[in-house]
Design an enzyme around this catalytic site. Structure first.
Site, PDB file in Angstrom:
ATOM      1  CE  LYS A  89      -4.914 -13.019  -3.614  1.00 30.34           C
ATOM      2  NZ  LYS A  89      -5.061 -12.718  -2.176  1.00 30.34           N
ATOM      3  CE  LYS A 103      -4.357  -1.661   1.647  1.00 33.51           C
ATOM      4  NZ  LYS A 103      -5.204  -1.969   0.627  1.00 33.51           N
ATOM      5  CE  LYS A 147     -12.417 -10.415  -0.090  1.00 34.46           C
ATOM      6  NZ  LYS A 147     -12.794 -11.503   0.822  1.00 34.46           N
TER       7      LYS A 147
HETATM    8  P1  AMP Z   1      -8.958 -12.008   0.803  1.00 34.35           P
HETATM    9  O1  AMP Z   1      -9.861 -12.159  -0.150  1.00 34.35           O
HETATM   10  O2  AMP Z   1      -7.724 -11.521   0.576  1.00 34.35           O
HETATM   11  O3  AMP Z   1      -9.440 -11.466   2.393  1.00 34.35           O
HETATM   12  O4  AMP Z   1      -8.535 -13.569   1.350  1.00 34.35           O
HETATM   13  C1  AMP Z   1      -9.384 -14.372   2.215  1.00 34.35           C
HETATM   14  C2  AMP Z   1      -8.950 -15.655   1.915  1.00 34.35           C
HETATM   15  O5  AMP Z   1      -8.758 -16.325   0.720  1.00 34.35           O
HETATM   16  C3  AMP Z   1      -7.430 -15.730   2.301  1.00 34.35           C
HETATM   17  O6  AMP Z   1      -7.011 -17.029   3.225  1.00 34.35           O
HETATM   18  C4  AMP Z   1      -6.628 -15.813   1.108  1.00 34.35           C
HETATM   19  O7  AMP Z   1      -5.377 -16.137   1.354  1.00 34.35           O
HETATM   20  C5  AMP Z   1      -7.547 -16.538   0.279  1.00 34.35           C
HETATM   21  N1  AMP Z   1      -7.517 -15.957  -0.976  1.00 34.35           N
HETATM   22  C6  AMP Z   1      -7.791 -15.094  -1.451  1.00 34.35           C
HETATM   23  N2  AMP Z   1      -7.580 -15.085  -3.099  1.00 34.35           N
HETATM   24  C7  AMP Z   1      -7.149 -16.130  -3.265  1.00 34.35           C
HETATM   25  C8  AMP Z   1      -6.647 -16.713  -4.557  1.00 34.35           C
HETATM   26  N3  AMP Z   1      -6.612 -15.935  -5.487  1.00 34.35           N
HETATM   27  N4  AMP Z   1      -6.081 -18.169  -4.672  1.00 34.35           N
HETATM   28  C9  AMP Z   1      -6.025 -18.519  -3.383  1.00 34.35           C
HETATM   29  N5  AMP Z   1      -6.509 -18.170  -2.002  1.00 34.35           N
HETATM   30  C10 AMP Z   1      -7.233 -16.903  -2.139  1.00 34.35           C
END
Ligand code: AMP
Ligand code: TRP
Length: 329
Positions: free
Chosen positions: A192, A111, A195
């Site tokens: 990656k 960030k 969302k």
């Molecule tokens: P976040 O969406 O960043 O809050 O992530 C929530 C959970 O989902 C965490 O354990 C992340 O590591 C996992 N996660 C988020 N995006 C991915 C992705 N593209 N591939 C695998 N795991 C993910």
């Protein structure tokens, strides 16, 4: 039974990456471990959340945990904000971590590098995460690759506390799945799936229209040689799709490669689109059943009650040890 704990922030809509990297593995662990799974809504506040959207995303996330197969009878499911002890322990632990340690966290550094305006919450984020974890003495913390650094910091802080005040916290292990811990964007497989990319065609949302999701798979970027082969360095697009295929069908990547030997990407993608479509359909059907009536409220209340018992005990122990409590008992 060994204990496992993890949480996901209710920011944005739940993606196929969240499902494969986090939610689905949780479901697979619930018969072998005592699970604590929560919605990290305090953590979501580090970035402004539109209140109406936050409410919807929180409800969706809890419903999706259950729709994906987490059984509230086996697993303690709760909202972070329902257990006030998290914030209080987070304060104590925040007083034990150094600015230098927090400045080294990639999430914060990214960030800063982007020149975004940064709230103090982002900087101190790991202290609250440390509290979430250490409160429950888990053996394992299943997280995606990106969260490993936070769990490592958590181990350091637990050790620091234990050596300063005597044994109080169990030292947790991060648990990173070998396959699926980093699902990539379907349009840009070097990035990656995330969302936060609301406009992207490269991200599948679990509650999205099923036909839209199938189309996203069919139009995923792949390289030109049309050989279905796993090679993340040279063929990141098809390798990402192979990972998704492997996890959703419970088959090995090798087995899938063999099936498509001599066939083009078209057939592979059409089959994968069907697999993804079927998985989403199953989850969405269950989601609709769960979100009618007061079922979710009841589950969250039950979960919070169970979590609070453990959290209160742990916080009193900490407060006795550090000298905050002056009462004899
Ligand atoms: P976040 O969406 O960043 O809050 O992530 C929530 C959970 O989902 C965490 O354990 C992340 O590591 C996992 N996660 C988020 N995006 C991915 C992705 N593209 N591939 C695998 N795991 C993910
Ligand atoms: N920081 C995690 C994420 O961004 C969410 C989280 C908060 C978490 N507290 C946790 C994950 C405790 C595991 C354990 O995904």
């Amino acid at each position: 039974m060994k204990r496992m704990l993890s949480g996901i922030k209710p920011t944005g809509r739940v993606t196929l990456g969240n499902y494969i990297g986090a939610i689905k593995p949780f479901v697979s662990y619930q018969d072998e471990y005592e699970m604590f799974i929560f919605v990290a809504n305090l953590h979501s506040m580090t970035v402004y959340q539109e209140p109406k959207e936050l409410r919807q995303n929180t409800k969706d996330l809890i419903a999706l945990y259950i729709a994906a197969g987490l059984d509230p009878k086996k697993c303690t499911l709760f909202l972070q904000s329902d257990v006030l002890e998290h914030a209080q322990l987070g304060w104590y632990l925040g007083c034990m971590v150094n600015m230098g340690e927090l400045s080294r966290m990639t999430q914060y550094k990214d960030k800063v590098a982007k020149g975004e305006s940064i709230g103090a919450g982002i900087f101190n984020y790991p202290s609250l995460m440390n509290a979430d974890i250490l409160m429950y003495d888990p053996d394992y913390v299943p997280v995606g690759e990106d969260q490993k650094q936070h769990v490592e910091l958590c181990r350091d802080i637990a050790e620091r506390f234990n050596s300063r005040y005597s044994d109080t916290f169990k030292i947790p292990e991060p648990l990173i799945a070998k396959v699926g811990s980093r699902i990539m964007d379907l349009q840009n497989p070097t990035k990656k799936m995330s969302k936060s990319d609301e406009t992207s065609k490269g991200c599948i949302y679990i509650l999205d229209d099923i036909n839209v999701s199938k189309k996203k798979i069919k139009s995923a970027v792949t390289d030109s040689d049309s050989h279905v082969h796993f090679d993340p360095i040279h063929k990141p697009g098809i390798s990402n799709l192979l990972e998704i295929y492997s996890i959703l069908s419970n088959r090995s990547i090798e087995d899938i490669e063999n099936q498509y030997e001599g066939k083009g990407y078209g057939e592979f993608k059409t089959d994968l689109a069907e697999i993804v479509g079927q998985e989403l359909e199953k989850i969405q059907k269950r989601y609709k059943e769960i979100t009618t009536g007061s079922y979710l409220d009841d589950i969250l209340e039950e979960g919070a009650q169970k979590a609070r018992i453990i959290a209160r005990k742990k916080l009193s122990k900490v407060e006795r040890k550090i000298g905050i409590t002056i009462k004899k008992r």
